[in-house]
Design an enzyme around this catalytic site. Structure first.
Site, PDB file in Angstrom:
ATOM      1  N   TYR A 146       0.826  -1.220   0.000  1.00 49.13           N
ATOM      2  CA  TYR A 146       0.000   0.000   0.000  1.00 49.13           C
ATOM      3  C   TYR A 146       0.856   1.263   0.000  1.00 49.13           C
ATOM      4  O   TYR A 146       0.349   2.352  -0.208  1.00 49.13           O
ATOM      5  CB  TYR A 146      -0.953   0.022   1.201  1.00 49.13           C
ATOM      6  CG  TYR A 146      -1.953  -1.126   1.230  1.00 49.13           C
ATOM      7  CD1 TYR A 146      -2.111  -1.966   0.145  1.00 49.13           C
ATOM      8  CD2 TYR A 146      -2.729  -1.355   2.350  1.00 49.13           C
ATOM      9  CE1 TYR A 146      -3.012  -3.023   0.184  1.00 49.13           C
ATOM     10  CE2 TYR A 146      -3.639  -2.403   2.385  1.00 49.13           C
ATOM     11  CZ  TYR A 146      -3.767  -3.240   1.296  1.00 49.13           C
ATOM     12  OH  TYR A 146      -4.656  -4.268   1.335  1.00 49.13           O
ATOM     13  N   LYS A 195       3.832 -15.443   2.637  1.00 43.69           N
ATOM     14  CA  LYS A 195       3.738 -16.201   1.382  1.00 43.69           C
ATOM     15  C   LYS A 195       5.178 -16.483   0.957  1.00 43.69           C
ATOM     16  O   LYS A 195       5.638 -16.092  -0.114  1.00 43.69           O
ATOM     17  CB  LYS A 195       2.968 -15.360   0.350  1.00 43.69           C
ATOM     18  CG  LYS A 195       2.584 -16.098  -0.897  1.00 43.69           C
ATOM     19  CD  LYS A 195       1.467 -17.109  -0.676  1.00 43.69           C
ATOM     20  CE  LYS A 195       1.176 -17.847  -1.973  1.00 43.69           C
ATOM     21  NZ  LYS A 195       0.251 -18.987  -1.770  1.00 43.69           N
ATOM     22  N   ASP A 227      -2.613 -18.330   2.502  1.00 41.54           N
ATOM     23  CA  ASP A 227      -3.799 -19.023   1.968  1.00 41.54           C
ATOM     24  C   ASP A 227      -4.293 -20.063   2.974  1.00 41.54           C
ATOM     25  O   ASP A 227      -5.505 -20.214   3.198  1.00 41.54           O
ATOM     26  CB  ASP A 227      -3.527 -19.626   0.587  1.00 41.54           C
ATOM     27  CG  ASP A 227      -2.135 -20.237   0.459  1.00 41.54           C
ATOM     28  OD1 ASP A 227      -1.305 -20.025   1.363  1.00 41.54           O
ATOM     29  OD2 ASP A 227      -1.876 -20.922  -0.543  1.00 41.54           O
ATOM     30  N   ASP A 251      -4.693  -6.665   6.339  1.00 42.01           N
ATOM     31  CA  ASP A 251      -5.920  -5.960   5.980  1.00 42.01           C
ATOM     32  C   ASP A 251      -7.043  -6.972   5.755  1.00 42.01           C
ATOM     33  O   ASP A 251      -8.148  -6.858   6.294  1.00 42.01           O
ATOM     34  CB  ASP A 251      -5.633  -5.150   4.694  1.00 42.01           C
ATOM     35  CG  ASP A 251      -6.771  -4.240   4.300  1.00 42.01           C
ATOM     36  OD1 ASP A 251      -7.707  -4.079   5.106  1.00 42.01           O
ATOM     37  OD2 ASP A 251      -6.719  -3.683   3.183  1.00 42.01           O
ATOM     38  N   ASP A 255     -10.092  -8.474   8.776  1.00 43.99           N
ATOM     39  CA  ASP A 255     -11.532  -8.385   8.528  1.00 43.99           C
ATOM     40  C   ASP A 255     -12.189  -9.766   8.629  1.00 43.99           C
ATOM     41  O   ASP A 255     -13.296  -9.902   9.143  1.00 43.99           O
ATOM     42  CB  ASP A 255     -11.812  -7.783   7.143  1.00 43.99           C
ATOM     43  CG  ASP A 255     -11.939  -6.265   7.211  1.00 43.99           C
ATOM     44  OD1 ASP A 255     -11.575  -5.688   8.256  1.00 43.99           O
ATOM     45  OD2 ASP A 255     -12.397  -5.657   6.222  1.00 43.99           O
TER      46      ASP A 255
END
Ligand code: NAD
Length: 360
Positions: A146, A195, A227, A251, A255
């Site tokens: 980001y 990852k 994942d 992020d 959630d």
């Protein structure tokens, strides 16, 4: 202890829920012999109305001079409020971005805890909800994808977009240390989510976090691919304690972790910098649809105040007192509208605050 706090009531339900958090903090101070000095500052829509600016430099200076900031929420109805006709850097949310940047808040903490009394709101299979869960999602907030260089341009006649994901070892080390420190106050387990089978940045995270873990021999440390984590959060969330991860993975996963608790009005959060300083706020927004009706759930903000006592002031006993008071009112059957089942009696926002303050 004497605590100096900047308070941002903000917009919408912000003032209602912050008042209840202050009521509970005052009860803690009365019981344990502490004092809190509150200084109110404006941010968001109310600051735009007063000063034409979502966060003034004077307000930032006051926040910086304190031990911590307690925030309600900011913003209005994005379709109808005149605040959203202003240029993006003058809108309420610009205040939030500015304060996070000015205060150097790089670590975001979001606890996801399933209260046994609210397990019907959990969307997971009943046998999973029955086991419960209590984890701390810890997301890096100021680096990664980001914040990397980005552009879109035509390359060899084809429109191409590029986003870059960069982390240096110092950015990783400082949040890893926070993660392990927080694990020491909890069940002493850290899971790094990455990852590393694909990304160089993840491989650096693994190397640096592994090094940091060596200084915390009491903390169990493991790694998991992102994942797999997305699946495990649904299948077996009870396995997690502190979940440490980079910005974009955090992020998305935070959630997901919020969602499985089933109730936005219960979710606290904290954003920390390198010192003990923190900004503490509910995870939800300003809920303009219910603002001014005294029906918001103040528990997320009250639990954020408990996080402030624990992480900025190291007042673990006092933080436990608030968290236990919340558990007690839920056990006694008190509910605000958002967490009540159909037909169940409800209490108002200020009544909920009083009930919790009385049980501290
Ligand atoms: P929201 O979280 O404000 O509301 C979503 C839904 O959850 C609404 O139905 C609301 O009534 C409910 N809700 C939220 N908190 C609640 C509480 N404590 N008790 C009971 N119900 C609650 O999200 P939104 O509607 O997308 O955003 C509204 C405004 O809030 C926007 O201006 C948005 O930009 C802003 N916002 C601010 C923050 C912040 O201050 N950190 C965070 C998110 C959104």
């Amino acid at each position: 202890m004497n605590m100096d706090i900047a308070v941002i009531r903000g917009d919408g339900i912000g003032p209602e829920v912050v008042n209840e958090a202050m009521k509970v903090l005052d009860a803690v101070c009365a019981k344990y012999g502490h004092t809190i000095n509150y200084e109110h500052i404006l941010m968001g829509g109310c600051s735009i109305d007063a000063y034409g600016d979502p966060l003034t430099d004077e307000a930032v200076a006051i926040a910086k001079s304190k031990d911590a900031v307690l925030l309600g929420s900011i913003g209005g109805n994005t379709q109808t409020s005149p605040w959203y006709k202003l240029p993006p850097n003058k809108r309420p949310e610009a205040g939030l971005l500015k304060i996070r940047k000015e205060l150097g808040l790089f670590a975001n903490l979001r606890p996801a805890y399933l209260y046994p009394e609210l397990k019907d709101a959990c969307p997971l299979k009943s046998e999973v909800a029955e086991r419960g869960f209590d984890m701390m999602m810890m997301r890096e907030l100021t680096g990664g994808l980001y914040f990397g260089e980005r552009y879109t341009k035509e390359i060899d006649g084809v429109m191409t977009a590029v986003d870059t994901l960069t982390y240096n070892e110092n950015e990783i080390r400082r949040i890893a240390i926070k993660g392990f420190d927080i694990a020491m106050k909890r069940r002493k387990k850290v899971t790094l989510i990455d990852k590393a089978n694909v990304l160089d940045s993840s491989r650096l995270w693994r190397k640096v976090v592994e090094e940091v873990s060596k200084d915390y021999s009491e903390v169990e440390y493991d790694v998991m691919l992102v994942d797999n984590c997305a699946m495990q959060l649904v299948k077996d969330p009870a396995q997690f304690d502190v979940v440490l991860t980079e910005n974009m993975f955090g992020d998305i996963l935070s959630d997901e972790a919020s969602m499985i608790t089933g109730s936005i009005g219960m979710l606290s959060s904290a954003s920390l910098n390198e010192t003990k300083f923190g900004l503490y706020e509910p995870s939800g927004g300003s809920a303009p649809d219910i603002a001014g009706k005294n029906i918001a759930n103040p528990i997320a903000t009250i639990l954020s105040a408990a996080m402030m006592l624990r992480y900025t002031f190291d007042l673990d006993k006092e933080a436990d007192a608030i968290e236990n008071a919340v558990k007690t009112v839920l056990k006694e059957g008190y509910r605000t509208g958002d967490i009540a089942k159909a037909g169940e009696a409800t209490v108002k926002c200020d009544e909920m605050g009083t009930l919790i303050a009385q049980r501290v």
